[in-house]
Design a protein around this motif. Sequence first.
Motif, PDB file in Angstrom:
ATOM      1  N   ASN A  19       0.824  -1.208   0.000  1.00  0.00           N
ATOM      2  CA  ASN A  19       0.000   0.000   0.000  1.00  0.00           C
ATOM      3  C   ASN A  19       0.862   1.262   0.000  1.00  0.00           C
ATOM      4  OD1 ASN A  19      -2.673   1.198   0.085  1.00  0.00           O
ATOM      5  ND2 ASN A  19      -2.139   1.856   2.141  1.00  0.00           N
ATOM      6  N   GLU A  20       1.986   1.196   0.728  1.00  0.00           N
ATOM      7  CA  GLU A  20       2.864   2.359   0.849  1.00  0.00           C
ATOM      8  C   GLU A  20       4.002   2.366  -0.169  1.00  0.00           C
ATOM      9  OE1 GLU A  20       4.262   2.538   4.910  1.00  0.00           O
ATOM     10  OE2 GLU A  20       2.282   1.950   5.635  1.00  0.00           O
ATOM     11  N   GLN A  54      -2.061  -1.324  -4.992  1.00  0.00           N
ATOM     12  CA  GLN A  54      -3.237  -1.443  -4.137  1.00  0.00           C
ATOM     13  C   GLN A  54      -3.988  -2.757  -4.366  1.00  0.00           C
ATOM     14  OE1 GLN A  54      -2.154   1.827  -4.974  1.00  0.00           O
ATOM     15  NE2 GLN A  54      -1.587   1.680  -2.837  1.00  0.00           N
ATOM     16  N   LYS A 104       4.365   0.114  -5.330  1.00  0.00           N
ATOM     17  CA  LYS A 104       3.063   0.489  -4.786  1.00  0.00           C
ATOM     18  C   LYS A 104       2.007  -0.226  -5.626  1.00  0.00           C
ATOM     19  CE  LYS A 104       1.423   4.570  -2.616  1.00  0.00           C
ATOM     20  NZ  LYS A 104       1.500   5.988  -2.433  1.00  0.00           N
ATOM     21  N   GLU A 153      -5.861   6.517   2.235  1.00  0.00           N
ATOM     22  CA  GLU A 153      -6.264   7.229   1.032  1.00  0.00           C
ATOM     23  C   GLU A 153      -6.175   6.323  -0.203  1.00  0.00           C
ATOM     24  OE1 GLU A 153      -4.486  10.863  -1.596  1.00  0.00           O
ATOM     25  OE2 GLU A 153      -4.386  11.060   0.577  1.00  0.00           O
ATOM     26  N   GLU A 154      -5.111   5.552  -0.285  1.00  0.00           N
ATOM     27  CA  GLU A 154      -4.875   4.713  -1.465  1.00  0.00           C
ATOM     28  C   GLU A 154      -5.857   3.554  -1.586  1.00  0.00           C
ATOM     29  OE1 GLU A 154      -1.168   6.543   0.066  1.00  0.00           O
ATOM     30  OE2 GLU A 154      -2.611   5.190   0.976  1.00  0.00           O
TER      31      GLU A 154
END
Length: 189
Positions: free
Chosen positions: A96-97, A105, A103, A138-139
Amino acid sequence: AESLEWCRKAAEQGHLEAQVGLGYYYSVHKINADAAKYYKMAADQGSLDAQDRLGTIYSARKDYVEAAKWFGMAAEQGNCYWSSRQCGITLAEMYNEGKGVPKDQTAARKLALRAVNGANPPYDTDLLFRVGRLFQTEELRDDLEAYKWFNILPMTGNGRYWHVDLELSRLAKGMTPEQIAHAQRKSAE
């Protein structure tokens, strides 16, 4: 000293429990280079505990690529193990980060849901909380998923998560009554 020497000899000959035991011994005594050495020996033999601990050591060193490698190996061992589920959610957070891995999701979501699948709510409260938090980022924002996992926590009887009611209230403000009811049904399932 003699017992430690025998343990070292056994570890050098490939004895898995001796390797994990020495890794733990050196971790407790803050001799991290030796801890990593023995954990790596055991991790290479497939020890879930050693893979988890090695991932933690590399993460503390901020070597996230190496940490992701070992957390990934541990997560692959299946959800019947508490450590494997914890490594799975840690790896989901890393995806996620974008820490040590690209990255992604989709991968984060898949890993998080796989990690929580088969969780035992009275014992896996930290995991449930971390999954709820992940779906609040947020992601990966998914209020239904976040609500579903947070909603289970009060049912576990673990008072450590007394503040989860605030999370549920905050989420509910942006959801329809139908969405809340759906998330509650999913929690019950």
